[in-house]
Design a protein around this motif. Structure first.
Motif, PDB file in Angstrom:
ATOM      1  N   MET A 108       0.828  -1.210   0.000  1.00 19.16           N
ATOM      2  CA  MET A 108       0.000   0.000   0.000  1.00 19.16           C
ATOM      3  C   MET A 108       0.858   1.253   0.000  1.00 19.16           C
ATOM      4  SD  MET A 108      -1.569   0.072   3.838  1.00 19.16           S
ATOM      5  CE  MET A 108      -0.543  -0.377   5.223  1.00 19.16           C
ATOM      6  N   ASN A 109       0.232   2.302  -0.521  1.00 19.53           N
ATOM      7  CA  ASN A 109       0.812   3.638  -0.481  1.00 19.53           C
ATOM      8  C   ASN A 109      -0.012   4.485   0.464  1.00 19.53           C
ATOM      9  OD1 ASN A 109       2.985   3.578  -2.398  1.00 19.53           O
ATOM     10  ND2 ASN A 109       1.449   3.412  -3.999  1.00 19.53           N
ATOM     11  N   PHE A 110       0.658   5.215   1.327  1.00  7.17           N
ATOM     12  CA  PHE A 110      -0.007   6.262   2.101  1.00  7.17           C
ATOM     13  C   PHE A 110       0.093   7.520   1.237  1.00  7.17           C
ATOM     14  CE2 PHE A 110       1.561   3.932   6.112  1.00  7.17           C
ATOM     15  CZ  PHE A 110       0.416   3.160   6.169  1.00  7.17           C
ATOM     16  N   VAL A 111      -1.033   7.976   0.749  1.00  5.98           N
ATOM     17  CA  VAL A 111      -1.092   9.136  -0.133  1.00  5.98           C
ATOM     18  C   VAL A 111      -1.576  10.316   0.704  1.00  5.98           C
ATOM     19  CG1 VAL A 111      -2.112  10.096  -2.240  1.00  5.98           C
ATOM     20  CG2 VAL A 111      -1.630   7.624  -2.082  1.00  5.98           C
ATOM     21  N   PHE A 112      -0.697  11.264   0.975  1.00  4.52           N
ATOM     22  CA  PHE A 112      -1.048  12.387   1.839  1.00  4.52           C
ATOM     23  C   PHE A 112      -1.739  13.481   1.030  1.00  4.52           C
ATOM     24  CE2 PHE A 112       2.363  10.097   3.913  1.00  4.52           C
ATOM     25  CZ  PHE A 112       1.809   9.904   5.166  1.00  4.52           C
ATOM     26  N   VAL A 113      -2.864  13.970   1.562  1.00  2.31           N
ATOM     27  CA  VAL A 113      -3.691  14.943   0.839  1.00  2.31           C
ATOM     28  C   VAL A 113      -3.882  16.242   1.616  1.00  2.31           C
ATOM     29  CG1 VAL A 113      -4.921  13.154  -0.456  1.00  2.31           C
ATOM     30  CG2 VAL A 113      -5.862  13.964   1.718  1.00  2.31           C
ATOM     31  N   THR A 124       3.946  10.629  -0.904  1.00  4.31           N
ATOM     32  CA  THR A 124       3.495   9.274  -0.590  1.00  4.31           C
ATOM     33  C   THR A 124       4.595   8.510   0.146  1.00  4.31           C
ATOM     34  OG1 THR A 124       4.322   8.245  -2.633  1.00  4.31           O
ATOM     35  CG2 THR A 124       2.088   9.183  -2.699  1.00  4.31           C
ATOM     36  N   LEU A 125       4.170   7.484   0.881  1.00  2.41           N
ATOM     37  CA  LEU A 125       5.066   6.490   1.478  1.00  2.41           C
ATOM     38  C   LEU A 125       4.601   5.119   1.012  1.00  2.41           C
ATOM     39  CD1 LEU A 125       5.417   7.705   5.167  1.00  2.41           C
ATOM     40  CD2 LEU A 125       7.221   7.614   3.440  1.00  2.41           C
ATOM     41  N   ALA A 126       5.521   4.252   0.629  1.00  7.82           N
ATOM     42  CA  ALA A 126       5.203   2.907   0.181  1.00  7.82           C
ATOM     43  C   ALA A 126       5.537   1.897   1.270  1.00  7.82           C
ATOM     44  CB  ALA A 126       5.974   2.572  -1.096  1.00  7.82           C
ATOM     45  N   VAL A 127       4.542   1.069   1.616  1.00  5.10           N
ATOM     46  CA  VAL A 127       4.696   0.044   2.650  1.00  5.10           C
ATOM     47  C   VAL A 127       4.472  -1.320   2.006  1.00  5.10           C
ATOM     48  CG1 VAL A 127       3.748  -0.856   4.823  1.00  5.10           C
ATOM     49  CG2 VAL A 127       3.896   1.612   4.447  1.00  5.10           C
ATOM     50  N   LEU A 128       5.322  -2.274   2.338  1.00  9.94           N
ATOM     51  CA  LEU A 128       5.242  -3.617   1.778  1.00  9.94           C
ATOM     52  C   LEU A 128       5.643  -4.587   2.872  1.00  9.94           C
ATOM     53  CD1 LEU A 128       5.307  -5.403  -0.994  1.00  9.94           C
ATOM     54  CD2 LEU A 128       7.761  -5.197  -0.675  1.00  9.94           C
ATOM     55  N   GLY A 129       4.763  -5.523   3.231  1.00  7.34           N
ATOM     56  CA  GLY A 129       5.184  -6.459   4.261  1.00  7.34           C
ATOM     57  C   GLY A 129       4.097  -7.349   4.805  1.00  7.34           C
ATOM     58  N   HIS A 130       4.465  -8.114   5.814  1.00  8.24           N
ATOM     59  CA  HIS A 130       3.603  -9.083   6.486  1.00  8.24           C
ATOM     60  C   HIS A 130       2.935  -8.417   7.683  1.00  8.24           C
ATOM     61  CE1 HIS A 130       2.270 -12.962   8.045  1.00  8.24           C
ATOM     62  NE2 HIS A 130       2.759 -12.611   9.228  1.00  8.24           N
ATOM     63  N   ASN A 131       1.626  -8.595   7.795  1.00  8.16           N
ATOM     64  CA  ASN A 131       0.856  -8.020   8.895  1.00  8.16           C
ATOM     65  C   ASN A 131       0.087  -9.148   9.577  1.00  8.16           C
ATOM     66  OD1 ASN A 131      -0.946  -6.675  10.568  1.00  8.16           O
ATOM     67  ND2 ASN A 131      -1.649  -5.258   9.011  1.00  8.16           N
ATOM     68  N   GLN A 132       0.594  -9.618  10.703  1.00  8.83           N
ATOM     69  CA  GLN A 132      -0.067 -10.667  11.478  1.00  8.83           C
ATOM     70  C   GLN A 132      -1.130  -9.982  12.335  1.00  8.83           C
ATOM     71  OE1 GLN A 132       2.519 -13.713  12.952  1.00  8.83           O
ATOM     72  NE2 GLN A 132       1.103 -14.206  14.612  1.00  8.83           N
ATOM     73  N   VAL A 133      -2.346  -9.919  11.811  1.00  9.12           N
ATOM     74  CA  VAL A 133      -3.425  -9.043  12.266  1.00  9.12           C
ATOM     75  C   VAL A 133      -3.708  -9.093  13.763  1.00  9.12           C
ATOM     76  CG1 VAL A 133      -5.875  -8.532  11.959  1.00  9.12           C
ATOM     77  CG2 VAL A 133      -4.455  -9.077   9.982  1.00  9.12           C
ATOM     78  N   PHE A 134      -3.696 -10.263  14.371  1.00 10.00           N
ATOM     79  CA  PHE A 134      -4.088 -10.351  15.774  1.00 10.00           C
ATOM     80  C   PHE A 134      -2.912 -10.234  16.747  1.00 10.00           C
ATOM     81  CE2 PHE A 134      -7.792 -12.367  13.659  1.00 10.00           C
ATOM     82  CZ  PHE A 134      -8.705 -11.375  13.990  1.00 10.00           C
ATOM     83  N   SER A 135      -1.733  -9.884  16.257  1.00  8.60           N
ATOM     84  CA  SER A 135      -0.626  -9.535  17.152  1.00  8.60           C
ATOM     85  C   SER A 135      -0.881  -8.131  17.677  1.00  8.60           C
ATOM     86  CB  SER A 135       0.712  -9.555  16.403  1.00  8.60           C
ATOM     87  OG  SER A 135       1.043 -10.867  16.036  1.00  8.60           O
ATOM     88  N   SER A 136      -0.477  -7.862  18.896  1.00 12.23           N
ATOM     89  CA  SER A 136      -0.784  -6.549  19.473  1.00 12.23           C
ATOM     90  C   SER A 136      -0.125  -5.418  18.698  1.00 12.23           C
ATOM     91  CB  SER A 136      -0.405  -6.502  20.951  1.00 12.23           C
ATOM     92  OG  SER A 136       0.966  -6.734  21.104  1.00 12.23           O
ATOM     93  N   VAL A 137       1.110  -5.617  18.263  1.00  9.13           N
ATOM     94  CA  VAL A 137       1.810  -4.617  17.454  1.00  9.13           C
ATOM     95  C   VAL A 137       2.476  -5.342  16.301  1.00  9.13           C
ATOM     96  CG1 VAL A 137       3.625  -2.864  17.410  1.00  9.13           C
ATOM     97  CG2 VAL A 137       2.223  -3.134  19.461  1.00  9.13           C
ATOM     98  N   ARG A 138       2.312  -4.790  15.109  1.00  8.51           N
ATOM     99  CA  ARG A 138       2.926  -5.368  13.908  1.00  8.51           C
ATOM    100  C   ARG A 138       3.865  -4.339  13.294  1.00  8.51           C
ATOM    101  NH1 ARG A 138      -2.357  -5.053  15.104  1.00  8.51           N
ATOM    102  NH2 ARG A 138      -3.031  -4.396  13.072  1.00  8.51           N
ATOM    103  N   GLU A 139       4.932  -4.843  12.697  1.00  8.37           N
ATOM    104  CA  GLU A 139       5.902  -3.956  12.081  1.00  8.37           C
ATOM    105  C   GLU A 139       6.063  -4.323  10.614  1.00  8.37           C
ATOM    106  OE1 GLU A 139       9.148  -2.680  14.852  1.00  8.37           O
ATOM    107  OE2 GLU A 139      10.381  -3.409  13.197  1.00  8.37           O
TER     108      GLU A 139
END
Length: 178
Positions: A105-110, A118-133
């Motif tokens: 995903m891209n964070f598109v600032f408006v 914009t910032l580009a994010v690419l990675g694994h998101n283990q949804v039910f972990s308290s904090v994901r990086e």
């Protein structure tokens, strides 16, 4: 004695980190915090399923499903708070053992100082972990040559709809030339 040794070694360590590609004097660390609103329900969803595997319905992790997103980014956790951007991209359930998403995903600032960047994010998101990086792999305009990481923490989740609000803390290294 330990403090004296530390003071003598600090310039050497700084030099070595700079030479190894660490933070240099032309980079600036920026911390951004905002809320990501993933809305799957209602008349105006911001996330829609675009693909499902034949095994998705039998999977406890929804393995094989893929969503496209255009999620609002706001300064506060309420959807009515000031919108500063949109998260645009795709996430797919890519883990057979836990609910783990592959996110692109891209964070598109408006709005505000970073409007148009914009910032580009690419990675694994283990949804039910308290904090994901997840890593920040680039950006545009004021975030040209950006790198860093995001820390995601679920603020609220409605299991009956799948709607979620996630707090994102972004730690961005960018060139101070921009």
């Amino acid at each position: 004695m330990d403090r004296l040794l530390l003071l003598l070694l600090l310039p050497l360590v700084t030099l070595l980190l700079t030479a190894a590609g660490g933070v240099n004097a032309k980079e600036k660390l920026i911390h951004l915090r905002f809320y990501w609103h993933d809305i799957l329900s209602g008349p105006n969803p911001t996330a829609v399923t675009i693909a499902r595997s034949p095994v998705t319905n039998a999977s406890a992790t929804l393995f094989g499903s893929m969503n496209v997103i255009d999620d609002p980014l706001t300064l506060g956790p309420d959807l009515s708070s000031r919108q500063i951007g949109r998260a645009q991209g795709i996430y797919a359930s890519a883990d057979q053992n836990v609910v783990g998403l592959f996110m692109v995903m891209n964070f598109v600032f408006v709005d505000g100082k970073y409007n148009g960047s914009t910032l580009a994010v690419l990675g694994h998101n283990q949804v039910f972990s308290s904090v994901r990086e997840m890593p920040i792999v680039g950006g545009t305009m004021l975030f040209r040559l950006a790198r860093g990481y995001v820390r995601a923490r679920t603020y609220s989740f409605r299991p009956e709809t799948g709607d979620a609000v996630v707090e994102y803390n972004c730690y961005v290294l960018r060139s101070s030339d921009y």
